[in-house]
Design an enzyme around this catalytic site. Structure first.
Site, PDB file in Angstrom:
ATOM      1  N   SER A   1       0.859  -1.293  -0.071  1.00 29.55           N
ATOM      2  CA  SER A   1      -0.048  -0.055   0.030  1.00 29.55           C
ATOM      3  C   SER A   1       0.901   1.291   0.079  1.00 29.55           C
ATOM      4  CB  SER A   1      -0.979  -0.018   1.241  1.00 29.55           C
ATOM      5  OG  SER A   1      -1.621   1.173   1.282  1.00 29.55           O
TER       6      SER A   1
ATOM      7  N   CYS B   1      -6.515   0.938  13.435  1.00 27.64           N
ATOM      8  CA  CYS B   1      -7.521   0.400  13.120  1.00 27.64           C
ATOM      9  C   CYS B   1      -8.453   0.033  14.526  1.00 27.64           C
ATOM     10  CB  CYS B   1      -7.585  -0.787  12.320  1.00 27.64           C
ATOM     11  SG  CYS B   1      -6.297  -0.745  11.084  1.00 27.64           S
TER      12      CYS B   1
HETATM   13  C1  LIG Z   1      -2.253  -0.424   6.733  1.00 29.28           C
HETATM   14  C2  LIG Z   1      -2.245  -1.897   6.435  1.00 29.28           C
HETATM   15  C3  LIG Z   1      -2.959  -2.628   6.020  1.00 29.28           C
HETATM   16  C4  LIG Z   1      -4.084  -1.732   4.726  1.00 29.28           C
HETATM   17  O1  LIG Z   1      -3.777  -1.064   3.986  1.00 29.28           O
HETATM   18  P1  LIG Z   1      -4.864   0.153   3.503  1.00 29.28           P
HETATM   19  O2  LIG Z   1      -4.026   0.663   2.152  1.00 29.28           O
HETATM   20  O3  LIG Z   1      -4.848   1.097   4.354  1.00 29.28           O
HETATM   21  O4  LIG Z   1      -5.879  -0.545   3.335  1.00 29.28           O
HETATM   22  C5  LIG Z   1      -2.966  -4.053   5.493  1.00 29.28           C
HETATM   23  N1  LIG Z   1      -1.970  -4.453   6.294  1.00 29.28           N
HETATM   24  C6  LIG Z   1      -1.062  -3.930   7.252  1.00 29.28           C
HETATM   25  C7  LIG Z   1      -0.319  -4.939   7.851  1.00 29.28           C
HETATM   26  C8  LIG Z   1      -1.037  -2.839   7.332  1.00 29.28           C
HETATM   27  O5  LIG Z   1      -0.293  -1.879   8.062  1.00 29.28           O
END
Ligand SMILES: *Cc1c(COP(=O)(O)O)cnc(C)c1O
Length: 380
Positions: A199, A325
């Site tokens: 991401s 989250c």
């Molecule tokens: C932030 C995160 C995600 C989600 O990514 P987004 O782009 O915010 O949906 C998934 N897995 C991990 C380990 C993360 O830190």
């Protein structure tokens, strides 16, 4: 008041060079990458460059990269996509108890569809057991999905060994590498990784864009119906500007990798050294050495995480308890419970994740603030 940001695991600022490359695609280069005329071709070309940059960064081929809207979507596409496409082979998969909700909740959704999921335990450092992993494999097992590095405690899993086990048993191996990209060198070939999620906003790129690496020939279903974009795996007009940003951000992350890594480790170790010496009974969570360079997760007894965050916020400090989250939720973090922290201690837990703009002076301000807050609490 000066704002000091210690929450780079939640998100990072967009680097200037990244923003600069993105801007024309919001302004003059607004073509749809599927259009055949010149504006469309230029958008397509920009995406090709981004795809090449992502591929180069992880030792993949450009055609193995699929752009998505975020890390969560990449996780969904990998896990649901693989399990549904291979349901005739079996309906079992293996993951861990400390995955990000994007993986955990996807697995739970699959359980409702009749799939079976094994959730591996972790030890007090947050490591899975390779023996337990091998024991969990059955003839029905289609996939292993284990995160590269944990977003709360920073622990890095034995990815190479997991890749070997997956290969030996001919099981697909997906790894949520959202926290690892830019912080760990990754070569998908060497590590036997079949699918990998990333991401952009976790490595100084824009929010709302991600990518999935899926090795050539790995069969997975799409999870969104519509047009034939991304080789028919991900319907929807491509987010060209952000894809350009993702490509630039990943290239920069690995160009400056050594200095960045060294800087973060120095800040983290300086922070650990000071709090251990100057605050009583602190507990550092996560693996001592096999951890993300910028991650520090610490339990402070005698104070609740929420109160700590609130008082830090009053001093201009941005940090996190648990993970972003789960902030606001009453329950203690599933990761801290899985490493055996009892509820009371896990509530006084602070995650600080350092980044490229942090200085030693920032860390001093953080430690001095923590000392003051904890002392005031004691005196109450
Ligand atoms: C932030 C995160 C995600 C989600 O990514 P987004 O782009 O915010 O949906 C998934 N897995 C991990 C380990 C993360 O830190």
């Amino acid at each position: 008041m000066k704002v000091r940001y210690f929450d780079h695991a939640a998100t990072t600022p967009v680097r200037e060079e990244v923003l600069k490359e993105m801007l024309p695609y919001f302004e003059v280069e607004y073509g749809n990458a599927s259009s055949m005329y010149v504006l469309g071709r230029r958008a397509k070309k920009a995406m090709d460059i981004a795809r090449q940059r992502v591929a180069n960064s992880i030792g993949a081929k450009p055609r193995e990269i699929y752009f998505t809207s975020c890390g969560s979507e990449s996780d969904n596409l990998a896990i649901k996509g693989i399990m549904r496409a291979n349901r005739l082979k079996g309906k079992h998969m293996i993951t861990s108890k400390i995955e990000h909700p994007a993986v955990l909740h996807t697995c739970q959704a699959l359980e409702k569809e009749g799939y079976q999921v094994t959730y591996l335990n972790v030890d007090s450092d947050g490591m899975i057991s390779l023996e337990e992993l091998e024991r969990a494999i059955t003839k029905e097992t289609v996939m292993i999905s284990i995160m590269f590095a944990n977003n709360e405690i920073g622990t890095i899993q034995p990815i190479r060994a997991i890749g070997k086990i997956a290969k030996k048993h001919q099981i697909f191996f997906h790894t949520d590498s959202v926290q690892a990209i830019g912080n760990v060198r990754i070569n998908v070939e060497e590590l036997n990784i079949d699918l990998l999620s990333m991401s952009a906003h976790k490595f100084y790129g824009p929010k709302g864009v991600g990518a999935l690496y899926a090795k050539d020939g790995v069969p997975f279903d799409k999870i969104q119906d519509g047009g034939h974009q991304e080789r028919d795996k991900r319907a929807g007009t491509e987010n060209v500007a952000e894809i350009v940003g993702l490509g630039k951000a990943i290239e920069l992350s690995y160009r400056d990798f050594e200095t960045y890594n060294k800087k973060l480790i120095e800040l983290r170790e300086y922070y650990f050294k000071r709090i251990v010496q100057e605050i009583e009974n602190v507990k550092i969570n996560g693996h001592k050495t096999l951890r993300l360079p910028g991650n520090a997760n610490v339990s402070f007894p005698g104070i609740e995480g929420e109160e700590l965050l609130f008082k830090l916020d009053q001093r201009g400090i941005c940090a996190s308890s648990g993970s972003a989250c789960s902030t606001g939720a009453q329950n203690p973090s599933h990761v801290l419970l899985a490493i055996g922290l009892h509820q009371e201690l896990s509530q006084g837990t602070l995650r600080t994740t350092f980044g490229e703009n942090n200085t030693k002076e920032d860390v001093d301000y953080l430690v001095d603030s923590l000392k003051e807050i904890i002392q005031n609490k004691k005196d109450q």
